[in-house]
Design a protein around this motif. Structure first.
Motif, short mmCIF file in Angstrom:
data_model
loop_
_atom_site.label_atom_id
_atom_site.label_comp_id
_atom_site.label_asym_id
_atom_site.label_seq_id
_atom_site.Cartn_x
_atom_site.Cartn_y
_atom_site.Cartn_z
N SER B 114 -2.88 -6.48 3.69
CA SER B 114 -2.24 -7.58 2.97
C SER B 114 -1.28 -7.01 1.93
CB SER B 114 -3.31 -8.39 2.26
OG SER B 114 -3.86 -7.58 1.24
N LEU B 115 -0.88 -7.87 1.01
CA LEU B 115 -0.01 -7.43 -0.08
C LEU B 115 -0.82 -7.19 -1.35
CD1 LEU B 115 3.17 -9.61 0.51
CD2 LEU B 115 2.82 -7.20 0.98
N ARG B 116 -2.14 -6.96 -1.17
CA ARG B 116 -2.93 -6.54 -2.32
C ARG B 116 -2.61 -5.08 -2.63
NH1 ARG B 116 -7.18 -9.66 -0.07
NH2 ARG B 116 -7.66 -7.88 1.22
N TRP B 117 -2.88 -4.64 -3.85
CA TRP B 117 -2.62 -3.27 -4.24
C TRP B 117 -3.36 -2.32 -3.30
CZ3 TRP B 117 1.37 -1.69 -6.56
CH2 TRP B 117 1.45 -0.42 -7.13
N GLY B 118 -2.70 -1.22 -2.94
CA GLY B 118 -3.20 -0.34 -1.90
C GLY B 118 -4.50 0.39 -2.21
#
Lengths: 322, 264
Positions: B114-118
């Motif tokens: 997703s676009l959550r922090w890596g």
């Protein structure tokens, strides 16, 4: 003294142009440095962004919509190159060249068969660019508006990309540019990653073209020639100044600084009486010089080493002879 | 856990470089099996592992992993079921990224990205705990670029990346062959420990007959793209290098002349 004064006078323009062209250089950075793909689409996308804006604004569109539309079309161009490269297995450079070539015809269509369209600033045909509207809203001069817009966009883009490439998805795109085998083994679709990267990059390039055409108040079918080389020059100048070991955030920002310095260099050589027709040649030489310096330094180092090594044995032989 | 039925593959079919790589591979791997694979150069050992991981489409046959038919699944889709460590230490990690970023990518194998922090804070603690037993000091260097690590450290990291999400099957393709003997032994011991600790199912290709005998509960020998010998349990435990050499001579009808396989 006179020269210095005129350089200072031209500095604000060089800075704002540098920032706006820097958006294009960021696009080149994403493909060339992050994804490790030499994306030639850039030349076509940049001109397309400019032509779309010039044509639509001149025909009365709201410049904000024109610019957004230009970004979308740029992203579409990136998608085309991405599909040509990943799904149809055409080498990346050729895929980019093919898209770039077809965009030339597209640009002529957009401009209605003419080679350029102006956005007039005076008279009854006066149209308003995004920068005109901003200047009116902020109550600032055109020069100040250009610089403010450039700085705001640069900061937003650097922060935005820093965030994006730190996300789960963004990490995988970076990894794709470094080691495809690893990404596949970890369940990542490298084709999709490359396509996403190309879409984002060309969106930025088109935005840059759209803004440049609004600053110079015309869009030209040939305005994209050599864009990728200018992008590379900006990246390399940034690397020379900031080095390659700094954090990702600084590296992104260094691209904008590189672009500004490139514009300052151009402004200076023009003030020194350099023929503008030779600018592209100068840019190419600049990039060749920057790319070859480490190689030439390597040759010199190697020759020194060989000579020192041989000298040692020559001395030994003379000693033995004596 | 893994079923291969009559799998065949010929590369460059119809050209002068035609190479029959796999000729009817039949193999059933039970859960918890640790299989070692030996065979001469060009026997098809690595090709078999690459086939299982989906690097190329098979000509015919069936591949099932964890009960699912993956024969026509692309490499990156079936990767959610497979952990891999390659022979080349550079191949399993992204050199220009941090240790924790590499691990975070592996942590999300088979999951939606997703676009959550890596990399999250909790994860970082987990990575420290997972790296500590390796005793390589990597737990304190999470934000070091992988390119600065030695080959052995990179292989250890790759091993952890392959197993941090428990795979249905772990594929080890001569993963210690590029390391110096001491490091190779260490990485091999780590591998064995990880497999035992997490009760993993694994296939390990090796050129070292002693290792092939020492590790795992089952051994297969390949030649010309076929499995020519398959031994497990007590019979495998009682094997000696000389038995394997004899077996090889019998099946090829010639003296065993490959120095690489004799390396012990």
């Amino acid at each position: 003294m006179e020269l210095l004064a005129s350089i200072l006078k031209n500095l604000p323009d060089a800075v704002s142009l540098g920032l706006v062209w820097g958006i294009m250089a960021i696009g080149v950075y994403i493909t060339f440095k992050v994804l490790d793909i030499a994306d030639m689409t850039v030349d076509g996308t940049f001109a397309m962004g400019g032509c779309i804006v010039a044509s639509t604004v001149a025909s009365g569109w709201n410049p904000i919509f024109s610019t957004l539309f230009a970004i979308l079309c740029g992203m579409a161009a990136g998608l085309v190159t991405g599909i040509l490269h990943t799904k149809l297995k055409i080498p990346a450079i050729l895929a980019g060249i093919l898209t770039m070539l077809s965009l030339y015809s597209v640009d002529l269509m957009i401009l209605g068969g003419k080679s350029n369209i102006g956005m007039s600033q005076f008279g009854e045909n006066r149209v308003y660019t995004i920068l005109d509207k901003l200047a009116a809203a902020l109550g600032t001069t055109a020069k100040t508006t250009n610089i403010i817009t450039g700085i705001v966009l640069a900061v937003v883009i650097v922060m935005g990309l820093y965030w994006f490439f730190g996300t789960e998805q963004g990490c995988l795109i970076r990894a794709t540019g470094i080691n495809e085998a690893m990404v596949k083994a970890q369940g990542g679709n490298t084709d999709t990653m490359k396509i996403i990267g190309l879409i984002i990059a060309n969106g930025f390039v088109s935005l840059s073209g759209a803004l440049v055409s609004q600053i110079q108040r015309y869009g030209d079918v040939g305005m994209g020639t050599g864009t990728i080389v200018i992008g590379l020059a900006s990246i390399i100048i940034g690397e020379v100044i900031f080095g390659t070991k700094c954090s990702f955030k600084v590296r992104l920002a260094s691209v904008f600084f590189g672009s500004i310095i490139y514009r300052v260099i151009i402004a200076i050589v023009l003030l020194l009486g350099f023929n503008p027709n030779n600018l592209k040649l100068l840019t190419a030489v600049l990039v060749i010089a920057a790319l070859s310096v480490p190689v030439i330094r390597g040759y010199i180092f190697e020759r020194k080493r060989i000579r020192a090594n041989m000298k040692k044995y020559e001395e030994v032989e003379t000693d033995a002879g004596a | 856990m893994l079923v291969l039925k009559d799998v065949c593959k010929t590369f460059n079919r119809g050209s002068a470089n035609e190479k029959v790589a796999l000729q009817g591979i039949d193999l059933t791997v039970k859960e918890g099996d640790f299989i070692t694979v030996i065979g001469g150069n060009g026997a098809g050992k690595s090709t078999m592992l690459n086939m299982i991981s989906g690097a190329f489409p098979v000509d015919s046959g069936l591949v099932k992993i964890g009960g699912e038919n993956v024969t026509n699944q692309p490499e990156h889709v079936r990767a959610k079921r497979i952990g891999r460590v390659f022979q080349d230490p550079m191949k399993g990690t992204a050199g220009d990224m941090w240790i924790e970023e590499n691990l975070a990518i592996a942590m999300r194998r088979g999951k939606r990205r997703s676009l959550r922090w890596g990399v999250t804070k909790d994860e970082r603690e987990l990575y420290k705990k997972l790296l500590a037993p390796f005793d390589l000091g990597l737990e304190d260097r999470l934000q070091t670029k992988v390119s600065l690590l030695s080959g052995g450290q990179r292989q250890a990291l790759t091993l952890l990346m392959a197993t941090v999400q428990k795979p249905d099957i772990l594929l080890l393709d001569e993963h210690t062959a590029a390391l110096d003997p001491k490091t190779a032994a260490k990485v091999l011991a780590m591998t064995d420990e990880l497999i035992k600790e997490h009760n993993l199912t694994a296939i390990m290709v090796t050129h070292n007959m002693k290792d092939a005998i020492k590790y795992g509960n089952r051994l297969i020998m390949m030649m010309n793209g076929k499995i020519i010998y398959d031994v497990s349990g007590e019979e495998k435990a009682a094997l000696e290098v000389s038995d394997l050499l004899k077996k090889f001579e019998v099946s090829t009808g010639e003296e065993f002349a490959n120095d690489r396989m004799l390396l012990v």
